[in-house]
Structure formats: structure tokens, C-alpha cells
Design an enzyme around this catalytic site. Structure first.
Site, PDB file in Angstrom:
ATOM      1  N   SER A   1      -5.381  17.317   1.424  1.00 28.85           N
ATOM      2  CA  SER A   1      -5.707  18.745   1.341  1.00 28.85           C
ATOM      3  C   SER A   1      -5.009  19.489   0.332  1.00 28.85           C
ATOM      4  O   SER A   1      -3.973  18.555  -0.503  1.00 28.85           O
ATOM      5  CB  SER A   1      -4.605  19.519   2.413  1.00 28.85           C
ATOM      6  OG  SER A   1      -3.291  19.098   2.362  1.00 28.85           O
TER       7      SER A   1
ATOM      8  N   THR B   1      -2.063  -1.690   8.288  1.00 29.87           N
ATOM      9  CA  THR B   1      -1.901  -2.754   7.835  1.00 29.87           C
ATOM     10  C   THR B   1      -0.781  -3.328   8.158  1.00 29.87           C
ATOM     11  O   THR B   1      -0.209  -3.309   6.638  1.00 29.87           O
ATOM     12  CB  THR B   1      -2.540  -4.163   7.488  1.00 29.87           C
ATOM     13  OG1 THR B   1      -4.289  -3.698   8.145  1.00 29.87           O
ATOM     14  CG2 THR B   1      -2.653  -5.423   7.454  1.00 29.87           C
TER      15      THR B   1
ATOM     16  N   THR C   1       0.791  -1.216   0.268  1.00 31.40           N
ATOM     17  CA  THR C   1      -0.143  -0.240   0.291  1.00 31.40           C
ATOM     18  C   THR C   1       0.528   1.352  -0.155  1.00 31.40           C
ATOM     19  O   THR C   1       1.108   1.565  -1.164  1.00 31.40           O
ATOM     20  CB  THR C   1      -0.764   0.341   0.888  1.00 31.40           C
ATOM     21  OG1 THR C   1      -0.131  -0.280   2.072  1.00 31.40           O
ATOM     22  CG2 THR C   1      -2.150  -0.720   1.415  1.00 31.40           C
TER      23      THR C   1
ATOM     24  N   GLU D   1       6.484   5.720   7.362  1.00 33.90           N
ATOM     25  CA  GLU D   1       6.357   6.147   7.007  1.00 33.90           C
ATOM     26  C   GLU D   1       7.056   7.129   7.273  1.00 33.90           C
ATOM     27  O   GLU D   1       7.090   7.472   8.130  1.00 33.90           O
ATOM     28  CB  GLU D   1       5.340   6.930   6.841  1.00 33.90           C
ATOM     29  CG  GLU D   1       4.450   5.384   6.629  1.00 33.90           C
ATOM     30  CD  GLU D   1       2.693   5.660   6.782  1.00 33.90           C
ATOM     31  OE1 GLU D   1       1.508   5.197   6.131  1.00 33.90           O
ATOM     32  OE2 GLU D   1       2.795   6.081   7.870  1.00 33.90           O
TER      33      GLU D   1
ATOM     34  N   LYS E   1       4.006  -6.759   4.032  1.00 39.51           N
ATOM     35  CA  LYS E   1       3.918  -5.447   3.453  1.00 39.51           C
ATOM     36  C   LYS E   1       3.442  -4.861   5.238  1.00 39.51           C
ATOM     37  O   LYS E   1       3.227  -5.689   6.199  1.00 39.51           O
ATOM     38  CB  LYS E   1       2.910  -5.033   2.684  1.00 39.51           C
ATOM     39  CG  LYS E   1       1.619  -5.595   2.802  1.00 39.51           C
ATOM     40  CD  LYS E   1       0.717  -4.757   3.861  1.00 39.51           C
ATOM     41  CE  LYS E   1       0.352  -3.325   3.654  1.00 39.51           C
ATOM     42  NZ  LYS E   1      -0.805  -2.593   4.169  1.00 39.51           N
TER      43      LYS E   1
END
Lengths: 413, 413
Positions: free
Chosen positions: A413, A195, A158, A285, A184
Site C-alpha cells: 500500500s 521460510t 530476508t 515479525e 534465517k
């Protein structure tokens, strides 16, 4: 959202060998993404034994419920994984979607529905249109091939910036066996994407109860010792399948996890689990640093792990790492808030080999320049000695950067 | 680090009345900052009764240890607070610093050392040079005046972008009394700065045990229901002093917290506590939004609070708020990870008055535009009904922004 690959990504990918007894195929079912694959089918032509570990969330996704219900049967013929939609918090529609997907997969592969396992990752709360699978699974079953692991890892991504694959080999009673795994995960929940998912397959011949014990033992110091943002997905799924094909080479079926013939296999399995879980952390991330946090001298191993996770989940520790700041005051803070026994005046803290604090105060010999050098590296070892007992634990996390906020806050945004 | 005032700051500050029995003074002792005050002295010319609540950290600062040791005496004549250095994790040197500060304050005010209370906020692990106080406390004692609350609040700021003051009045048995309070805090630990500190004073005449019970009860739904970043300072200190000056107006001393004459006072005290705690959240590092998270229908009030804090501390919920994203999937995730009983299929979630999810799935009547309008406001109410019991709780937090990462990660770069 940034399209660039994590700076902590592997410099090269291992070559994944085919593995006897399992075939893989991917397809583009158009669940959410365009111009990429989003469905993975794994086929076991003969029944594989199966083990699984799932999210502790009290609000699990429909596929997690489905897998948990099938697991006691202990036998698998097909696995269907999709990205783009988590089928989580979708109520009765979610259960209808898992039922329809299982029915389609069972028809395509020619097995019972309780031999099918499912996982979904993506948007929460959006109904999953399972009719999209019905059209592709038949063809995927025909096309599925053993030499397709890297593509399989790509289909389940993802917000991941790179596919995660790992392989190891070992011997059981003199017979060579292999373990392949894919995973993943980038945040515990990425922008609306749920997840951590991981699927491992071996050609070893191991009974379900033994396989489950191996997996449950292996997950503690690996997947359950890493954290990106402390958030727990509704859909976390880790499964291990054993095709048993090595029986053809004379491997005697293993019935018990404490069988001494499993020693090398167990070590290889744990290496695959650790390799994959660290790849997930390194794709955290916005991550620019990986922290390996080791706690020693706690009252127990469990206490050490809670202290280590308190450090690893502290936003202030993680932002300090992003700023390359050897901020041991924040380590003290995180030890103190863990709730575990700690004696301020016995604490010692290291960044790399540099001891920065000892006996409850700054190390008089501590060189700030040397500690800063440690913080400039991509991989930062942090060690904390509590000075009370023999409990130890190691956990892994990444830093907290503006890019994390951007990925998770800016995308509308 | 940004020098601008939080967009969530009060539009104007209340006028703080002098309060009988307490005098205040500030000074610039040069502990860390230049061109600003960094020491506060509060003087009670007659002994005040005292109550306190402190950090739960297992690694508390030296001043926290000092206050805890004095609290059983129940009597206060002086309070010394400094900013710039937390005197935390400073070992034996830290205890010497508190001893020397208490000695200097006792000499200046003319009281016993166990009638002195201390608090420090700032860098952790740096020895505090307490000789800097010795030179200023005598003069401060002479200069101290009743009309100095706003300046007092300014002297204890670290990364705060505005001073935090609050006042309320009430009657006890027909006699008017006042409660004044000041606070500081922006992150649980700001860049190397520890802490939430708050000091309240009333002219009511209340015995120590009753005062402690009032404070301990009041802190649960106020200071213990807010979170900026889930990190717990080594130095959190909240103290309440009662000068008893209202006895001159005929207020009969209150001995027990369950005395019915305390009803209005208790309400006023809780308002001051709530006002100050919300001002701390609204000054959260990098904050642009305040979230008020109410959980109903949990198994118990304690369960509701744990669920509410799980939501409030979730980085993914907080980054979604920063992005003005009505992301209820992340609320589901945070409910699920709290560990408390929850039935996915009974959950309902509101942003403001907009119900976005009900019965375990997206509300069919939900308007994304209406929910987005709620998210555009500075103050965002979030409500979650668990649907299992009668437990309720409300907590407050702020959003997680790139500015938070910058404040806590960039300052050495």
C-alpha cells in the site's frame, strides 16, 4: 516495512570459529535485492556426511524436492542457498532451475550433482533465473574461506532484522570437535518470502544414519517447538553436515546415534539447535515479547505439546502479551480448544512465579499488580498445569503486534 | 477500543415480526456495563421443544454445562442470557450462580428448573453475582412482549458493533410458519469477553429429536464454517426453540427430520443460520473485508473444509487481505500446511473471476491489475481447486488488521 532491529535481538554476537573441512563464500547475484549479498556457497573439499529435516508442507518448493532426492546418497560437497526468490510453486521451470544450479555448482566444486544441496527463500511463484548463479559460483569456489560464518548468515536473510549464528564445542572420545550453525527466519512466511532455513556443520566424523538420528531427535524440542504465526513455509530446511576432519586428531568414526561417546556432542548439538531456534522466534515479525510456554500434567508429552502450541498460536493470547495483559482467561480458552483432555476444575496457570488460577478458578491470593509486572518484561514465562498426568512440553512464541500486520499487510500500500 | 460500527455492517436492519408463543424482555442488571441493557429473558408461555449445539471446548462455561444437562428433557419455558460476565472458569461458584439463576427464572415464569436455559458472555474467571437477576426477572416476565427482537439482540452484545437479527418464513404442510433469530459475536473471544451466542425461535410444531437433527445439520455449512481468529470460546451456544403455535392453524406436528414436509422449513432455517453467521463474521473485530473461501476438487468434503479453514485461519492470508494484496503464494502455503492431500502441480487459484495460478505455477495470462481490483472490494471471493477429487466446501472469514490487535491488545494500556 520497518528497517529497525528487533528489540529482542541478541545484545552481541558470538565470534564464530573457522571449522575444518568447510569453506564459505557469498556473492551479490542480483536475484531480487540491490546492494546486498544474496547467494551463499558452502564447499566441503572432502565429502561430508549429511542429514536433513524439511517442511511438512504438501506443496514443497523445488529445492526441497531436490534435497530430499539427494539425501539417501548421504554425501555432500556443496551447498548453494539464495535469498530473494523461493523457487516455490514454479512448476517445471522450478525443476529446471534446481537442475541448472546443481550443474553449475558441481562444475565449480568438481563433484557429482547428487553431492549438491540447494535452498531458496524469497518470493513464491516467481520463476528463478538460475543463470544468475552460473556466473558467480566458479569465483565463489575460489574465494571461499573458513572464517566467513557471519557473512554467510547475512546472505540468507530476508525479513530478518539480524543474522543468526551459534557455535558450541564438545569432545567425542577425548577429541575436541566444534558445531557451527546459521539460520534465517522471521515469520514462517514473510511478505512473499518463504521460510526458516538453517545449516549446521561439524568437524566430527559421524556416519549419515547416526547424523540423521541426532538431527531428527534434536529438532523436536527446538525448531519444532517454536511458532511465530502458525504458518508453515513451503521451503523450511534444516541440514547438518559432518566434515569428519576430526578424524585427523584420532576421533574414531561414530556409526550409531546411540553410541555413548556421543553424549556431549548430542548435548552441544541440541544447544546450537535451541539457540538458533530461539533467535528465530526473537526475530518474529513485529515481536516485542517472547513467551516461553510450559505445559505440565497432560496425559502425554504429545498432548502437552499440542496444548502448548494451541496457546502459542492463539491470536488472543499473543495480542494480550503485546498489551502486557496477564489475561489468563485466554489461556483457559486455548487449553479448551486444543482438543486434548483437560479438566477445567484441575487447571492451574502461572505467569512467571505468580499463580493466577488454581482448581478451575481465579487464585484467591493472586496479585494482579505482581502478574502485570511479569508481563512488562521482554521474556514472559507461562506455565499451565493440566493436573491429569505426567506429560510435559515447552514451546516458544512471540507476541502479535500491529507491526506484524503492517509488515505483512501494508507493504503493497 | 473503537466505538465505530464495522464497515461491513448491514446497510439496514430487517423488521422482525412478533412470533406466536414467545415473549421477550430486557433489563439493566448492572453486571458490568453502565447505561445499557445486559439481561435478556425469553418466555415460552406453553412449553417449547428445544435443540442446542454448544462449544467443543474441553473447558466449557457453567451455563453450557447447565444447558447440556437440561437438553434431554426437550422442553423449554424460559431462557436467561446475560452479557458482561461469562461465568466461565468460576468453579463451584459458577455452578451456584447457574442454580440460583435457574431457580429465580423458574419462580418468575412458573416452571421447573429443567425447563430453563442459560447463557452468559463476558469476562472469564470473574464470579457472577446471580443475585442481580433475582431482582429483575419477576418484572421482566410481566413486561415481556412479542415485539422486542431487536432490543433482545442489543442486550446480548459485548464487543459487537451492531445487533444481529434475521427472519424467514416457510410453509409446513400448507401452514405458514416463521423463524426468528438473534446472535452476538465479534471475536471468538473478545477482550475478556467470551463467545458466539445465537437463539432461534419458530412457531412451527416440531418434536425435539427432529428439531435437534435440523439444527445439527444446519450448523455445518453456516456457524461451523466461519472463523474470525481461530479461537474457540468456552461458551459458544446456539439454540433453536419451537413453540408449536402453528398447530392452532392446523400444522400437523412433525416427528422426524427426514419428513418431506420439512423441505421449505429446512431451507428457511439454513438461510437464517447463514445470515446470522455471516453477520458475525462481518462484525469480526477490526474487520474491513470479508473473504468467502471455496475449495473444490479435494479428496472429500471434509478434506475441502480443512483446507478452506487452513486458508481462512492463516494470519498471512488475512493480513494480505487487509493490505488488498492478491497474494496467492500465501494461499499455496496454507493449502500445503493443511495436512490434506494436495498435488502442487494441479493447484489452481482464483481471486473473484481472475485465475492467478494454474498447474502449479503462475497463470501466464494473469493480470495483476485485475486481481488487485478484486482485492479492493469489501467482499473477496477466493477459490482454490485442488484437482484431485470431488470434495467441496465454503468457509467465511474476515481480514486481520491493526485494529484487531488494538482491540485485543491495547485495552489495558
Amino acid at each position: 516495512m520497518s528497517g529497525s532491529v528487533s528489540p529482542l535481538a541478541p545484545k552481541s554476537f558470538v565470534s564464530m570459529p573457522p571449522l575444518r573441512g568447510v569453506r564459505l563464500a557469498t556473492a551479490s547475484a542480483g536475484i531480487k535485492y540491490k546492494n546486498r549479498t544474496d547467494v551463499l556457497l558452502m564447499v566441503f573439499d572432502r565429502p561430508a556426511t549429511v542429514a536433513g529435516v524439511f517442511t511438512r508442507s504438501k506443496c514443497p518448493s523445488a529445492p526441497v524436492d531436490f534435497c530430499r532426492a539427494n539425501l539417501p546418497h548421504g554425501s555432500a560437497r556443496a551447498v548453494v542457498v539464495n535469498s530473494g526468490n523461493a523457487n516455490a510453486f514454479t512448476g517445471l521451470k522450478g525443476r529446471h532451475a534446481t537442475a541448472l544450479t546443481a550443474k553449475s555448482a558441481a562444475a565449480a566444486v568438481g563433484c557429482a550433482e547428487n553431492e549438491v544441496y540447494l535452498a531458496s527463500t524469497g518470493v513464491i511463484g516467481e520463476p528463478l533465473d538460475a543463470t544468475k548463479f552460473a556466473g558467480v559460483l566458479d569465483r565463489m569456489q575460489v574465494e571461499a574461506t573458513g572464517d566467513f560464518w557471519f557473512e554467510a548468515a547475512k546472505a540468507i536473510m530476508t525479513t530478518d532484522t539480524y543474522p543468526k549464528v551459534s557455535t558450541r564445542s564438545a569432545e567425542i572420545g577425548g577429541v575436541a570437535v566444534t558445531i557451527n550453525g546459521i539460520a534465517k527466519g522471521a515469520g514462517m512466511i514473510a511478505p512473499d518470502m518463504a521460510t526458516m532455513l538453517s545449516f549446521l556443520v561439524t568437524d566430527a566424523d559421524i556416519a549419515p544414519a547416526a547424523l540423521q538420528a541426532l538431527l531428527s531427535d534434536g529438532v523436536g524440542p527446538t525448531f519444532n517447538s517454536m511458532t511465530v504465526d502458525s504458518d508453515t513455509s513451503t521451503s523450511d530446511t534444516l541440514m547438518l553436515f559432518a566434515t569428519g576432519a576430526a578424524a585427523e586428531d584420532g576421533q574414531a568414526r561414530i556409526e550409531r546415534a546411540d553410541d555413548p561417546r556421543l553424549a556431549a556432542f548430542r548435548a552441544a548439538l541440541n544447544e546450537v539447535l535451541k539457540d538458533l531456534s530461539l533467535q528465530v522466534v526473537r526475530d518474529g515479525e513485529g515481536a516485542t515479547k517472547m513467551l516461553e510456554i510450559t505445559v505440565t500434567g497432560a496425559e502425554s508429552d504429545a498432548a502437552a505439546k499440542r496444548i502448548a502450541l494451541s496457546i502459542a498460536n492463539s491470536p488472543l493470547v499473543k495480542t494480550a502479551a503485546a498489551g502486557e495483559d496477564a489475561n489468563w482467561g485466554r489461556i483457559v480458552m486455548a487449553v479448551g480448544k486444543s482438543g486434548e483432555m483437560a479438566d477445567r476444575d484441575r487447571l492451574a496457570i502461572w505467569f512467571g512465579d505468580i499463580r493466577v488460577a488454581v482448581n478451575g478458578e481465579r487464585d484467591p491470593d493472586y496479585s494482579e499488580a505482581a502478574a502485570s509486572d511479569v508481563m512488562k518484561a521482554q521474556d514472559i514465562p507461562v506455565k499451565v498445569d493440566i493436573g491429569l498426568g505426567a506429560g510435559t512440553a515447552t514451546v516458544w512464541t512471540c507476541d502479535l503486534t500491529k507491526e506484524y500486520v503492517a509488515i505483512n499487510g501494508d507493504y503493497r500500500s
